[in-house]
Scaffold this motif. Structure first.
Motif: not given
Length: 104
Positions: A16-23, A60-64
């Motif tokens: 996920s690009d979102k999860r990679l961004q958070v990392l 909730p989306t970010v929690h997932g």
């Protein structure tokens, strides 16, 4: 979890690009997030609310998203009062990188 399931959890977490961004943001949280009232950005992690705001997504989306990173062992979570804080697990990330390189 067996080795194959561990690898699949890591791949799913990274897909996920979102999860990679958070990392990427969590690698240097002081550069990407404002100071927090509760918890230190580095030692305790970044509040999920700040991550949600920066991503422009609901809590909730970010929690997932964060749940998948935690389940894969790439991120650790800490509860302080009613908030959840997230920080990278550098040892687990290094092991995951080596494991992926080994498989590829």
């Amino acid at each position: 979890m067996d080795a194959e399931a561990d690898l699949l959890a890591i791949l799913k977490a990274l897909a996920s690009d979102k999860r990679l961004q958070v990392l990427a943001w969590l690698k240097d949280p002081r550069a990407h997030f404002p100071p927090q009232r509760d918890g230190d950005l580095v030692s305790d992690g970044v509040c999920g609310l700040l991550i949600a705001q920066k991503l422009g997504l609901s809590q909730p989306t970010v929690h997932g998203h964060m749940k998948l990173l935690v389940q894969a062992g790439l991120v650790r979570e800490t509860r302080i009062r009613q908030w959840t804080f997230y920080r990278r697990d550098e040892g687990a990330l290094a092991a995951a990188t080596a494991r992926l390189a080994e498989c590829l």
